[in-house]
Every structure is written in structure tokens, then in C-alpha cells.
Motif scaffolding. Sequence first.
Motif, mmCIF file in Angstrom:
data_model
loop_
_atom_site.group_PDB
_atom_site.id
_atom_site.type_symbol
_atom_site.label_atom_id
_atom_site.label_comp_id
_atom_site.label_asym_id
_atom_site.label_seq_id
_atom_site.Cartn_x
_atom_site.Cartn_y
_atom_site.Cartn_z
ATOM 1 N N UNK A 126 0.831 -1.204 0.000
ATOM 2 C CA UNK A 126 0.000 0.000 0.000
ATOM 3 C C UNK A 126 0.864 1.253 0.000
ATOM 4 N N UNK A 127 1.876 1.288 0.866
ATOM 5 C CA UNK A 127 2.742 2.476 0.955
ATOM 6 C C UNK A 127 3.560 2.651 -0.330
ATOM 7 N N UNK A 128 4.056 1.564 -0.893
ATOM 8 C CA UNK A 128 4.859 1.662 -2.118
ATOM 9 C C UNK A 128 4.013 2.160 -3.279
ATOM 10 N N UNK A 129 2.799 1.630 -3.404
ATOM 11 C CA UNK A 129 1.916 2.057 -4.490
ATOM 12 C C UNK A 129 1.487 3.512 -4.329
ATOM 13 N N UNK A 130 1.407 3.978 -3.081
ATOM 14 C CA UNK A 130 1.058 5.383 -2.811
ATOM 15 C C UNK A 130 2.267 6.298 -2.899
ATOM 16 N N UNK A 131 3.449 5.717 -3.011
ATOM 17 C CA UNK A 131 4.673 6.520 -3.080
ATOM 18 C C UNK A 131 5.138 7.038 -1.734
ATOM 19 N N UNK A 132 4.633 6.453 -0.646
ATOM 20 C CA UNK A 132 4.983 6.955 0.688
ATOM 21 C C UNK A 132 5.792 5.955 1.515
ATOM 22 N N UNK A 133 6.302 4.911 0.883
ATOM 23 C CA UNK A 133 6.996 3.855 1.627
ATOM 24 C C UNK A 133 8.408 4.263 1.999
ATOM 25 N N UNK A 134 8.830 3.837 3.175
ATOM 26 C CA UNK A 134 10.230 3.917 3.578
ATOM 27 C C UNK A 134 10.898 2.710 2.909
ATOM 28 N N UNK A 135 11.516 2.962 1.761
ATOM 29 C CA UNK A 135 12.032 1.886 0.918
ATOM 30 C C UNK A 135 13.080 1.054 1.642
ATOM 31 N N UNK A 136 13.877 1.665 2.494
ATOM 32 C CA UNK A 136 14.899 0.881 3.199
ATOM 33 C C UNK A 136 14.256 -0.105 4.175
ATOM 34 N N UNK A 137 13.166 0.278 4.821
ATOM 35 C CA UNK A 137 12.467 -0.648 5.728
ATOM 36 C C UNK A 137 11.799 -1.773 4.935
ATOM 37 N N UNK A 138 11.234 -1.428 3.779
ATOM 38 C CA UNK A 138 10.622 -2.447 2.925
ATOM 39 C C UNK A 138 11.692 -3.434 2.455
ATOM 40 N N UNK A 139 12.827 -2.907 2.009
ATOM 41 C CA UNK A 139 13.929 -3.767 1.545
ATOM 42 C C UNK A 139 14.427 -4.661 2.684
ATOM 43 N N UNK A 140 14.554 -4.089 3.878
ATOM 44 C CA UNK A 140 15.016 -4.869 5.029
ATOM 45 C C UNK A 140 14.081 -6.051 5.301
ATOM 46 N N UNK A 141 12.786 -5.802 5.262
ATOM 47 C CA UNK A 141 11.821 -6.877 5.496
ATOM 48 C C UNK A 141 11.841 -7.929 4.399
ATOM 49 N N UNK A 142 11.935 -7.491 3.154
ATOM 50 C CA UNK A 142 11.991 -8.447 2.047
ATOM 51 C C UNK A 142 13.278 -9.270 2.097
ATOM 52 N N UNK A 143 14.377 -8.630 2.507
ATOM 53 C CA UNK A 143 15.633 -9.373 2.686
ATOM 54 C C UNK A 143 15.494 -10.429 3.778
ATOM 55 N N UNK A 144 14.840 -10.057 4.886
ATOM 56 C CA UNK A 144 14.612 -11.023 5.972
ATOM 57 C C UNK A 144 13.802 -12.222 5.469
#
Length: 184
Positions: A126-144
Motif C-alpha cells: 500500500x505504501x509503495x503504491x502510494x509513493x509513501x513507503x520507507x524503501x529501506x524498511x521495505x527492503x530490510x523486510x523483504x531481505x529477511x
Amino acid sequence: MKLSSVVALAVLLIVLISALHLYVQRERLDALIEGQRNCERGWIHTVTFSTMVDIQFHSKNALGALDSNSTVGFNLSTVELEGDFLRLLNHLIETANYLELDTFNDSVLEMADTGQCIEFLNTSRTAFLNGSANVSAVREGLDLIHDFATEWRESGNYPSEELLKANAELQRKCGALVPRVVSP
């Protein structure tokens, strides 16, 4: 030989044959039960392995979409990952049942739960599609998530309580990332 001796011998033989028959039947039943448990273990291993492959694949795709800023790719990959985690939930509950853990116990249910990763993925999408995501936190979670799937796909140690505990740790980490995803 007296008739009473013959009758006693016949009764003794009947008792011995019956005992032998019961022993053989018990051994057959034990072998059948063991065979069923081995089949169940094989089934859980196969479906869990397949789900780990899917999680690994879809998390890698989501990371690639994140890097290339592809909203369509990210949306599709995270939706697929949510489905993967729903399947993993089912396999983890099967694992807990196979290990004869009390699935009504809150701590066992917590080890099998996949809701926090699903919440992380939904919030991230939702945040990524809205352009409001903290990309580093998203990347960290996807890496985990990717590292978890890679490690457990390679180890193949399931069904096991260790997998349940590792899942609980992953869920805790994903849950902790949710607030960071929506705030820079």
C-alpha cells in the motif's frame, strides 16, 4: 494320555496360537502406523519445501521490482508472497500437529502464525503504491523474508520445532518493521 491332559494341551495350544496371532497383528498395526507417519512427514516436507521455494522466488522478485521502482511487479510479487505465507501457515499448523504439540496452546499458535509478515507485505504494498513507503524498511523486510526462505529451503529440516521457532522470530521482525514502512 488322559482326556483331561489332551483338553489341557489343546487349550494351551489355542492360547499360545492366539497370543502369537495377537502379537503379529500388533506388529502389523505398528508398522502401518509408522508407515502413515513417514508418509505424513514426507508430505509436510514436500509442501513446506515447495512453499519455501515460492517465498524465495517471490521475495526476490519483489526486491527486483523495488529496485527498479516497478509498481506492477511489486504489487504482483507481494500479493503472491501473501498467498505463500497463507500456505506456510497451513504447513506450520500441520507441522505442529505432526510433532504432537498442543495447537490450542497460544505459544504454539504464535510459532505457526504468519500474520505479521502478511501485515508487513500488505502495508509495504500500500505504501509503495502510494509513493509513501520507507524503501529501506521495505527492503530490510523483504531481505529477511528471502533469507529465511533460502535458509530453510537449503536446510530442509522440516517438519521441526526449529522451523516453528524460526518462523516466530521472522514474524516478530516483520511486525517490528510495519511502523517503519509508513514513516521515513
